[in-house]
Motif scaffolding. Structure first.
Motif, PDB file in Angstrom:
ATOM      1  N   GLU A 155     -11.586   7.482 -11.223  1.00 46.49           N
ATOM      2  CA  GLU A 155     -13.040   7.510 -11.062  1.00 46.49           C
ATOM      3  C   GLU A 155     -13.608   6.134 -10.730  1.00 46.49           C
ATOM      4  N   LYS A 156     -13.091   5.114 -11.355  1.00 46.17           N
ATOM      5  CA  LYS A 156     -13.653   3.774 -11.162  1.00 46.17           C
ATOM      6  C   LYS A 156     -12.995   2.997 -10.026  1.00 46.17           C
ATOM      7  N   PHE A 157     -11.707   3.212  -9.802  1.00 48.10           N
ATOM      8  CA  PHE A 157     -10.966   2.317  -8.918  1.00 48.10           C
ATOM      9  C   PHE A 157     -10.383   2.982  -7.661  1.00 48.10           C
ATOM     10  N   ARG A 158     -10.631   4.260  -7.459  1.00 49.86           N
ATOM     11  CA  ARG A 158     -10.066   4.949  -6.300  1.00 49.86           C
ATOM     12  C   ARG A 158     -11.171   5.757  -5.624  1.00 49.86           C
ATOM     13  N   ARG A 159     -11.307   5.553  -4.317  1.00 47.88           N
ATOM     14  CA  ARG A 159     -12.295   6.340  -3.595  1.00 47.88           C
ATOM     15  C   ARG A 159     -11.671   7.686  -3.217  1.00 47.88           C
ATOM     16  N   PRO A 160     -12.501   8.716  -3.061  1.00 49.89           N
ATOM     17  CA  PRO A 160     -11.955  10.037  -2.711  1.00 49.89           C
ATOM     18  C   PRO A 160     -11.311  10.016  -1.319  1.00 49.89           C
ATOM     19  N   LYS A 161     -10.308  10.841  -1.142  1.00 50.77           N
ATOM     20  CA  LYS A 161      -9.699  10.996   0.177  1.00 50.77           C
ATOM     21  C   LYS A 161     -10.652  11.796   1.039  1.00 50.77           C
ATOM     22  N   GLY A 162     -10.586  11.510   2.336  1.00 51.18           N
ATOM     23  CA  GLY A 162     -11.369  12.322   3.262  1.00 51.18           C
ATOM     24  C   GLY A 162     -12.539  11.647   3.724  1.00 51.18           C
ATOM     25  N   THR A 180      -4.407  -6.813   0.556  1.00 46.55           N
ATOM     26  CA  THR A 180      -4.211  -5.358   0.643  1.00 46.55           C
ATOM     27  C   THR A 180      -5.513  -4.588   0.471  1.00 46.55           C
ATOM     28  N   LYS A 181      -6.629  -5.293   0.300  1.00 44.48           N
ATOM     29  CA  LYS A 181      -7.914  -4.619   0.074  1.00 44.48           C
ATOM     30  C   LYS A 181      -8.301  -3.699   1.233  1.00 44.48           C
ATOM     31  N   ALA A 182      -8.284  -4.215   2.427  1.00 41.22           N
ATOM     32  CA  ALA A 182      -8.759  -3.449   3.575  1.00 41.22           C
ATOM     33  C   ALA A 182      -7.753  -2.397   4.029  1.00 41.22           C
ATOM     34  N   GLU A 237      -4.012   3.334   5.699  1.00 47.30           N
ATOM     35  CA  GLU A 237      -5.229   3.708   4.974  1.00 47.30           C
ATOM     36  C   GLU A 237      -5.000   3.560   3.480  1.00 47.30           C
ATOM     37  N   THR A 238      -5.981   2.983   2.817  1.00 45.04           N
ATOM     38  CA  THR A 238      -5.919   2.829   1.375  1.00 45.04           C
ATOM     39  C   THR A 238      -7.158   3.454   0.742  1.00 45.04           C
ATOM     40  N   ILE A 282       0.840  -1.202   0.000  1.00 48.81           N
ATOM     41  CA  ILE A 282       0.000   0.000   0.000  1.00 48.81           C
ATOM     42  C   ILE A 282       0.872   1.248   0.000  1.00 48.81           C
ATOM     43  N   GLU A 283       1.893   1.256   0.829  1.00 50.84           N
ATOM     44  CA  GLU A 283       2.810   2.402   0.842  1.00 50.84           C
ATOM     45  C   GLU A 283       3.498   2.566  -0.501  1.00 50.84           C
TER      46      GLU A 283
END
Length: 137
Positions: A130-137, A70-72, A77-78, A16-17
């Motif tokens: 857009e499809k594979f990454r959730r927004p930060k925050g 590495t999903k969770a 944080e991922t 993840i890092e």
């Protein structure tokens, strides 16, 4: 020599890092190219090549950073969405589109060919996020 140190540091990170370091290098690369694309800075092939080399060094282990474990994210944080693992074919296709666009920008020898190739690179980044990454925050 700097690439050797970068590679050694990347090897010590978890997946993840490593993904996050790759994305930061990608952001720096885009930070070099976007002002050239917009005409805010003059075309500079050497700067593009250097930024692309740094990004390539940071992202060299990409294929090995997407294990089911590495999903969770665990303690790290991922921002990866589940779609990476549930739509593997789509994720791989997005990666291939990025790779193709990246190679086209790398092959651009002058401002005109750079400006012709760059939009596909930006679109491939945006589409994947857009499809594979959730927004930060």
């Amino acid at each position: 020599m700097a690439l050797g140190f970068a590679s050694a540091a990347m090897a010590e990170m978890g997946p993840i890092e490593s993904r996050q370091a790759c994305m930061k290098a990608n952001g720096k690369m885009m930070g070099v190219m976007v002002p050239m694309m917009k005409g805010e800075k003059p075309f500079d092939k050497a700067a593009i090549d250097a930024a692309m080399a740094d990004e390539a060094a940071a992202c060299g282990g990409w294929a090995g950073w997407w294990g089911e474990d590495t999903k969770a994210g665990g303690a790290v944080e991922t921002y990866a969405k589940d779609e990476i693992w549930t739509d593997k074919a789509g994720f791989e296709a997005a990666g291939m589109a990025y790779g193709k666009a990246n190679e086209a920008v790398k092959a651009a020898a002058d401002e005109a060919s750079f400006k012709a190739a760059f939009p596909a690179l930006g679109a491939s980044c945006q589409g994947c996020h857009e499809k594979f990454r959730r927004p930060k925050g």
